[in-house]
Design a protein around this motif. Sequence first.
Motif, mmCIF file in Angstrom:
data_model
loop_
_atom_site.group_PDB
_atom_site.id
_atom_site.type_symbol
_atom_site.label_atom_id
_atom_site.label_comp_id
_atom_site.label_asym_id
_atom_site.label_seq_id
_atom_site.Cartn_x
_atom_site.Cartn_y
_atom_site.Cartn_z
ATOM 1 N N LEU A 144 0.458 76.906 49.126
ATOM 2 C CA LEU A 144 1.235 78.142 49.226
ATOM 3 C C LEU A 144 2.442 77.861 50.121
ATOM 4 N N GLU A 145 3.622 78.132 49.592
ATOM 5 C CA GLU A 145 4.832 77.902 50.400
ATOM 6 C C GLU A 145 4.895 78.964 51.498
ATOM 7 N N ILE A 146 5.069 78.535 52.720
ATOM 8 C CA ILE A 146 5.077 79.506 53.814
ATOM 9 C C ILE A 146 6.379 79.428 54.615
ATOM 10 N N VAL A 147 6.812 80.630 55.034
ATOM 11 C CA VAL A 147 8.014 80.749 55.846
ATOM 12 C C VAL A 147 7.688 80.501 57.310
ATOM 13 N N GLU A 148 6.525 81.038 57.718
ATOM 14 C CA GLU A 148 6.104 80.792 59.110
ATOM 15 C C GLU A 148 4.609 81.063 59.272
ATOM 16 N N THR A 149 4.064 80.446 60.299
ATOM 17 C CA THR A 149 2.690 80.747 60.671
ATOM 18 C C THR A 149 2.748 81.834 61.735
ATOM 19 N N ILE A 150 2.195 82.978 61.393
ATOM 20 C CA ILE A 150 2.312 84.158 62.273
ATOM 21 C C ILE A 150 1.395 84.016 63.483
ATOM 22 N N TYR A 151 0.211 83.468 63.254
ATOM 23 C CA TYR A 151 -0.803 83.437 64.321
ATOM 24 C C TYR A 151 -1.830 82.357 64.013
ATOM 25 N N GLU A 152 -2.307 81.736 65.051
ATOM 26 C CA GLU A 152 -3.365 80.745 64.875
ATOM 27 C C GLU A 152 -4.256 80.740 66.115
ATOM 28 N N GLU A 153 -5.563 80.704 65.930
ATOM 29 C CA GLU A 153 -6.469 80.578 67.075
ATOM 30 C C GLU A 153 -7.798 80.019 66.604
ATOM 31 N N VAL A 154 -8.579 79.528 67.518
ATOM 32 C CA VAL A 154 -9.947 79.091 67.211
ATOM 33 C C VAL A 154 -10.880 80.036 67.967
ATOM 34 N N SER A 155 -11.641 80.815 67.197
ATOM 35 C CA SER A 155 -12.579 81.745 67.849
ATOM 36 C C SER A 155 -13.917 81.017 68.050
ATOM 37 N N GLU A 156 -14.874 81.771 68.531
ATOM 38 C CA GLU A 156 -16.232 81.207 68.732
ATOM 39 C C GLU A 156 -16.816 80.753 67.395
ATOM 40 N N HIS A 157 -16.324 81.402 66.300
ATOM 41 C CA HIS A 157 -16.980 81.163 64.998
ATOM 42 C C HIS A 157 -16.161 80.282 64.053
ATOM 43 N N GLN A 158 -14.835 80.342 64.165
ATOM 44 C CA GLN A 158 -14.036 79.689 63.097
ATOM 45 C C GLN A 158 -12.574 79.601 63.547
ATOM 46 N N ARG A 159 -11.818 78.831 62.750
ATOM 47 C CA ARG A 159 -10.370 78.734 63.000
ATOM 48 C C ARG A 159 -9.684 79.824 62.181
ATOM 49 N N LEU A 160 -8.898 80.671 62.834
ATOM 50 C CA LEU A 160 -8.258 81.793 62.156
ATOM 51 C C LEU A 160 -6.762 81.533 62.113
ATOM 52 N N SER A 161 -6.133 81.818 60.970
ATOM 53 C CA SER A 161 -4.669 81.710 60.919
ATOM 54 C C SER A 161 -4.118 82.716 59.919
ATOM 55 N N ILE A 162 -2.901 83.178 60.237
ATOM 56 C CA ILE A 162 -2.203 84.089 59.320
ATOM 57 C C ILE A 162 -0.817 83.503 59.075
ATOM 58 N N HIS A 163 -0.426 83.442 57.810
ATOM 59 C CA HIS A 163 0.841 82.828 57.415
ATOM 60 C C HIS A 163 1.663 83.811 56.598
ATOM 61 N N GLN A 164 2.990 83.704 56.732
ATOM 62 C CA GLN A 164 3.871 84.494 55.869
ATOM 63 C C GLN A 164 4.254 83.606 54.687
ATOM 64 N N SER A 165 3.742 83.935 53.494
ATOM 65 C CA SER A 165 4.052 83.088 52.331
ATOM 66 C C SER A 165 5.245 83.662 51.586
ATOM 67 N N THR A 166 5.903 82.832 50.791
ATOM 68 C CA THR A 166 7.091 83.307 50.054
ATOM 69 C C THR A 166 6.692 84.107 48.829
ATOM 70 N N HIS A 167 5.460 83.908 48.296
ATOM 71 C CA HIS A 167 5.135 84.594 47.040
ATOM 72 C C HIS A 167 4.029 85.631 47.164
ATOM 73 N N PHE A 168 3.059 85.394 48.078
ATOM 74 C CA PHE A 168 1.887 86.284 48.147
ATOM 75 C C PHE A 168 1.840 87.123 49.415
ATOM 76 N N GLY A 169 3.016 87.255 50.095
ATOM 77 C CA GLY A 169 2.983 88.040 51.333
ATOM 78 C C GLY A 169 2.184 87.316 52.405
ATOM 79 N N ARG A 170 1.560 88.083 53.274
ATOM 80 C CA ARG A 170 0.806 87.445 54.360
ATOM 81 C C ARG A 170 -0.539 86.942 53.836
#
Length: 282
Positions: A18-44
């Motif tokens: 997925l082509e992304i404009v930017e990574t909005i947020y990234e963290e590693v919680s107790e359970h998993q690695r979480l990330s949110i990206h702004q993609s050019t075609h599918f929104g966030r």
Amino acid sequence: MTWAWFDESLGEGYRLGLEIVETIYEEVSEHQRLSIHQSTHFGRVLALDGIVQTTEGDEFIYHEMLAHLPLLAHGEAREVCIIGGGDGGMLREVLKHPVARATMVEIDPHVVELCRTHMPSLSDGAFDDPRADLIIGDGARYVAETDRRFDLLIIDSTDPVGPGEVLFSAAFYRDCRRCLAPGGILVTQNGVPMLQPAELTTSYRRLSAIFADVTCYLAPVPTYFGGFMAFGWASDDPTKRHVGEDRVAERFAAANLATRYYRPALHNAAFALPGYVADLLN
Ligand code: SAM
């Protein structure tokens, strides 16, 4: 301008880019690695442990099919339980029905907070609905211990890796059956049969040893790469899966739902399995 790419490789030999404009947020919680990206075609895009969970662009397909189809099949669900579903999309769709309460058991509070902040369109205020009951905890432990009974259980989980693995076990499915009221329905996120065939076969065999009526239904979710997405179906009341289209249409009209994928004509057709999927259920 060339942007970056988010590459998901859930299995060997293929990947989703997925082509992304930017990574909005990234963290590693107790359970998993979480990330949110702004993609050019599918929104966030929400990803957990590098696997696409949901995107603003096509989440409606998955959430409508895993919520409205069983709710309209049941016809009078009052108590609904969502296991997982941290982004809030499933809660949003369930609360469009006249249910008494929608209990949501999510293991990772960071997913809820992250999505409420950076992908608010998914929950769209659902967490503030007085009928919403958010419980932070392991869904497997919850169904093993709760004395509540539900008309519908929706397993809106990650894939069977990491914290989600337990949500595909026979013990979990047995506990789900214990929590269902008479005539209750269990539906599950069950992967993409073309690429994760064993996941569907294994769930089917485990559920078939526990429930009277077990099958799956399908819908194409573009960012769940590989063709049809399978939704597991299990109930001890076979009549729930055999509701005529006219009756479904009446219920759909009465619910006054605005949907972009689900339609009454699709309801029963979704259970018509192509050969390669039907073969996985034999
Ligand atoms: N629509 C997505 C899909 O089909 O891949 C899943 C949506 S949602 C993001 C999946 C959620 O399941 C995540 O928020 C994750 O934290 C949660 N989850 C994973 N294992 C869990 C468990 N054992 N109990 C409760 N929630 C769990």
